[in-house]
Design an enzyme around this catalytic site. Structure first.
Site, PDB file in Angstrom:
ATOM      1  N   HIS A  61       0.848  -1.199   0.000  1.00  0.00           N
ATOM      2  CA  HIS A  61       0.000   0.000   0.000  1.00  0.00           C
ATOM      3  C   HIS A  61       0.881   1.246   0.000  1.00  0.00           C
ATOM      4  CE1 HIS A  61       0.139   0.987   4.421  1.00  0.00           C
ATOM      5  NE2 HIS A  61       0.227  -0.304   4.590  1.00  0.00           N
ATOM      6  N   ASP A 169       5.900   2.112   6.808  1.00  0.00           N
ATOM      7  CA  ASP A 169       4.558   1.557   6.600  1.00  0.00           C
ATOM      8  C   ASP A 169       3.849   2.411   5.553  1.00  0.00           C
ATOM      9  OD1 ASP A 169       2.111   0.329   6.815  1.00  0.00           O
ATOM     10  OD2 ASP A 169       1.657   1.064   8.826  1.00  0.00           O
ATOM     11  N   GLU A 199      -5.073   1.592   2.418  1.00  0.00           N
ATOM     12  CA  GLU A 199      -4.987   0.417   3.299  1.00  0.00           C
ATOM     13  C   GLU A 199      -5.255   0.804   4.736  1.00  0.00           C
ATOM     14  OE1 GLU A 199      -2.993  -2.497   6.059  1.00  0.00           O
ATOM     15  OE2 GLU A 199      -2.709  -0.351   5.861  1.00  0.00           O
ATOM     16  N   GLU A 200      -4.706   1.945   5.135  1.00  0.00           N
ATOM     17  CA  GLU A 200      -4.747   2.332   6.549  1.00  0.00           C
ATOM     18  C   GLU A 200      -6.144   2.668   7.049  1.00  0.00           C
ATOM     19  OE1 GLU A 200      -2.391   1.902   8.516  1.00  0.00           O
ATOM     20  OE2 GLU A 200      -0.519   1.944   7.404  1.00  0.00           O
ATOM     21  N   ASP A 222       4.179  -5.837   3.756  1.00  0.00           N
ATOM     22  CA  ASP A 222       3.837  -4.806   4.740  1.00  0.00           C
ATOM     23  C   ASP A 222       4.819  -4.865   5.907  1.00  0.00           C
ATOM     24  OD1 ASP A 222       2.374  -2.725   5.988  1.00  0.00           O
ATOM     25  OD2 ASP A 222       0.478  -3.557   5.291  1.00  0.00           O
ATOM     26  N   HIS A 309       3.697   3.157  13.188  1.00  0.00           N
ATOM     27  CA  HIS A 309       2.719   4.256  13.259  1.00  0.00           C
ATOM     28  C   HIS A 309       3.192   5.418  14.141  1.00  0.00           C
ATOM     29  CE1 HIS A 309      -1.126   2.235  11.484  1.00  0.00           C
ATOM     30  NE2 HIS A 309      -0.022   1.893  10.838  1.00  0.00           N
TER      31      HIS A 309
HETATM   32 CO    CO Z   1      -0.060   0.819   8.976  1.00  0.00          CO
HETATM   33 ZN    ZN Z   2       0.889  -1.091   6.433  1.00  0.00          ZN
END
Ligand code: CO
Ligand code: ZN
Length: 335
Positions: A61, A169, A199-200, A222, A309
């Site tokens: 992603h 990410d 995606e998130e 990922d 994150h």
């Molecule tokens: Co993420």
């Molecule tokens: Zn991810």
């Protein structure tokens, strides 16, 4: 590959606003693919032809987590809502960068020592705000109107073996695919590379990307939160530098045993270290592909990541190189 990692992670492009990152990736891949296109949702899908008649789909992603302005008060302070999994505790004290380049800092409310203390204990999007240095409501509305998207502002750091960035990410996943394209001459199977959107915010892009492709196998690339920091998730087993993670399961999907056996076989045959990953939370785009059409053999290869994150996600460069190698060998041997 570090140059690519730096450039691809420093771009600001949160979920739903992937134009900047898509443009960058198209420039990187266009000379290495037979064809590419963008669907109406914004997924970038590239094809490199093989000869077996089988189709291997690989996904990463291209969006990243962020925030969006939801309200501006009379003094020009902004209130925000999250785009993906963003914690107010992680946001506090960070810089945010809006897509037009404006930078803001995150502060929190508290009219007394007692209230400040209580708010720090119960930080939420209701008691934090963003300050873009505006001296009036009008100035703030001019600079960053309601609906403006922002991401963390943080530089890529090359620590040699360990790297730090705001958006591994999942830009590291995108970088795996770009590097794979540059290194592979002729894949055995038709290779469909999906740089997916959103995606998130719920595996949105992957839910439509395979619609016309019908792959024989789908692999999501990922990151996975690393349990190898002090007192962190003792029920999990992987670590930075231990090699690619072949996912067994997470909260959203169980990898197909065909996928697990195939990747294990390729890793063993080529002396690539690997780790089996059982993640006790989270999910990846593998879920989106698994449940399409009549069902697809799907799984995830992830890279162990600390501080996921946050503005400072940490990965290991040997893991990066080993994942590219694993993908390359899989493409050379075929599924
Ligand atoms: Co993420
Ligand atoms: Zn991810």
């Amino acid at each position: 590959m570090k140059e690519l990692l730096k450039n691809i992670t420093e771009i600001s492009s949160p979920s739903g606003r992937e134009k900047n990152i898509r443009k960058f990736i198209i420039e990187e891949i266009k000379d290495y693919v037979d064809d590419y296109g963008v669907d109406s949702l914004g997924n970038l899908i590239a094809v490199k032809k093989g000869k077996s008649g089988k189709k291997l789909l690989i996904d990463a992603h291209m969006d990243e987590i962020g925030v969006v302005v939801s309200h501006i008060d009379d003094n020009g302070f902004l209130r925000i809502e999250m785009i993906g999994g963003v914690s107010p505790y992680i946001l506090l004290g960070t810089r945010l960068k809006f897509l037009n380049g404006i930078v803001g800092v995150v502060g929190y409310e508290g009219e007394s020592m007692a209230e400040s203390g209580a708010n720090i204990k119960n930080l939420s999007f209701d008691n934090i705000f963003v300050d873009v240095g505006a001296t009036s409501k009008e100035e703030a509305e001019e600079k960053t109107p309601v609906g403006s998207f922002a991401t963390y502002e943080a530089e890529f750091y090359d620590g040699g073996k360990r790297l730090i960035s705001k958006a591994f990410d999942d830009r590291v996943g995108c970088a795996f695919m770009i590097q794979l394209l540059k290194e592979i001459e002729k894949p055995v199977d038709d290779l469909y590379l999906v740089f997916s959107v959103q995606e998130e915010v719920g595996l949105v892009g992957a839910s439509v990307a395979s619609h016309d492709i019908n792959p024989d196998m789908a692999i999501a690339l990922d990151i996975s939160g690393g349990p190898d920091t002090p007192k962190h998730f003792k029920r999990m087993n992987f670590k930075l530098g231990g090699g690619p993670l072949i996912k067994i399961k997470d909260k959203s999907s169980i990898s197909s045993s065909y996928f697990v056996d195939k990747l294990t076989e390729v890793a063993k045959k080529n002396n690539i270290p690997y780790q089996y990953e059982v993640l006790i939370f989270g999910g990846t785009n593998a879920r989106g592909y698994q449940v399409k059409g009549a069902g697809t053999h799907a799984g995830t290869i992830s890279i162990a990541t600390r501080y996921a994150h946050t503005p400072h996600e940490m990965i290991d460069y040997d893991d990066v190189l080993n994942i590219v190698k694993l993908l390359k060998k899989l493409c050379e041997e075929g599924i």
